[in-house]
Design an enzyme around this catalytic site. Sequence first.
Site, PDB file in Angstrom:
ATOM      1  N   GLU A  27       0.814  -1.213   0.000  1.00  0.00           N
ATOM      2  CA  GLU A  27       0.000   0.000   0.000  1.00  0.00           C
ATOM      3  C   GLU A  27       0.843   1.257   0.000  1.00  0.00           C
ATOM      4  O   GLU A  27       0.513   2.237  -0.668  1.00  0.00           O
ATOM      5  CB  GLU A  27      -0.949   0.006   1.201  1.00  0.00           C
ATOM      6  CG  GLU A  27      -2.029   1.068   1.149  1.00  0.00           C
ATOM      7  CD  GLU A  27      -1.593   2.439   1.647  1.00  0.00           C
ATOM      8  OE1 GLU A  27      -2.320   3.436   1.392  1.00  0.00           O
ATOM      9  OE2 GLU A  27      -0.537   2.520   2.313  1.00  0.00           O
ATOM     10  N   GLU A  28       1.955   1.252   0.731  1.00  0.00           N
ATOM     11  CA  GLU A  28       2.758   2.462   0.878  1.00  0.00           C
ATOM     12  C   GLU A  28       3.404   2.915  -0.431  1.00  0.00           C
ATOM     13  O   GLU A  28       3.857   4.050  -0.536  1.00  0.00           O
ATOM     14  CB  GLU A  28       3.843   2.262   1.953  1.00  0.00           C
ATOM     15  CG  GLU A  28       3.309   2.125   3.374  1.00  0.00           C
ATOM     16  CD  GLU A  28       2.685   3.401   3.918  1.00  0.00           C
ATOM     17  OE1 GLU A  28       2.695   4.433   3.229  1.00  0.00           O
ATOM     18  OE2 GLU A  28       2.172   3.364   5.050  1.00  0.00           O
TER      19      GLU A  28
END
Length: 347
Positions: free
Chosen positions: A221-222
């Site tokens: 996600e990051e």
Amino acid sequence: MIAIDQAYVMEMLDLLLRTPSPTGYTHEIMRKLEEQLAQLGYVMAYTNKGCGVVTIPGADASRVVGISAHVDTLGAMVRSIKADGRLRMTPLGGYMMGSVENEYCRIHTRDGGEYEGTILPTHPSVHVYDDAREQKREEANMEVRIDESVRSKADAEALGIRVGDFISFDPRVRLLPNGYVKSRHLDDKAAVAAVLGLLAGLREAQAEPICTVKLFFSTYEEVGHGSAYIPEDIQELLAVDMGALGDDLSGNEEGVSICAKDSSGPYDYGMTSQLIRLAEREGIRYAVDIYPRYGSDASAALRGGRDIRAALLGPGVHASHGMERTHIDAVMGTARLLAAYITHAEE
């Protein structure tokens, strides 16, 4: 009614926060997550890139609701090894370099080695460098000092350290008696702990969701593509991620943040409205906010072309991507709101 065990949620949060998982280096935390899920009686499958999927059958198999939370965190990788044995790093995720200055870290080598280090500016002492205070905190001016007898590039390489090794930051976890939790990586481990609390509550109550629920534990996600793929049968996706606080935002660390719009645009009107109604009915403290500099796993799924409805909620977290802080009430409120969403019919 689903009861959420606060002691269990705190235990899981502590376990998750203390497990290094910079984005791209998530095998250890996924192993621990799989173990905890197995203890609750759930089986986790894996996607090709290492994301986890847990399916919970519900009363209405024709409706499939996804709940996503990400285990990956901010971190860094070794960009190069300098002549003096210090390490130049490249960031994983978007954070201010000043926020990791003087932070303890760990270097994880490809052969299983692990070494302590400290992230410092290249001019770290006011007693030595005239520009120590003014030196710009940017990637080129930051380095990792290894806590070993290292004086040269060859010394670092002799330890097994190589370009491309991962670097994790010391989370500095504090679980305070008054309910506040301060630590790095509450984004998004506070949400993962809330989801585990939801699962434990479902199992304890032997409750069946009103629909089939698919949990999606994202590992990228990051860096923006955590949920670019989600199971094809998901129709609605609840992204569970930290709520940003500050400026003109109305959320706080004790409550659940419901995001109506982020950098990807507005979230689904019906789902967002349903979350608001449920929070009010259940007496859950909440706030609705707009995040102009924010993206979520739901954003990634929508940008990836998925034909889904999506909403975003999570515990309020102060100083995101820095030294973060939340309150256990916000984590518990998130778990309770998720429980309400999957056990109550739409109004």
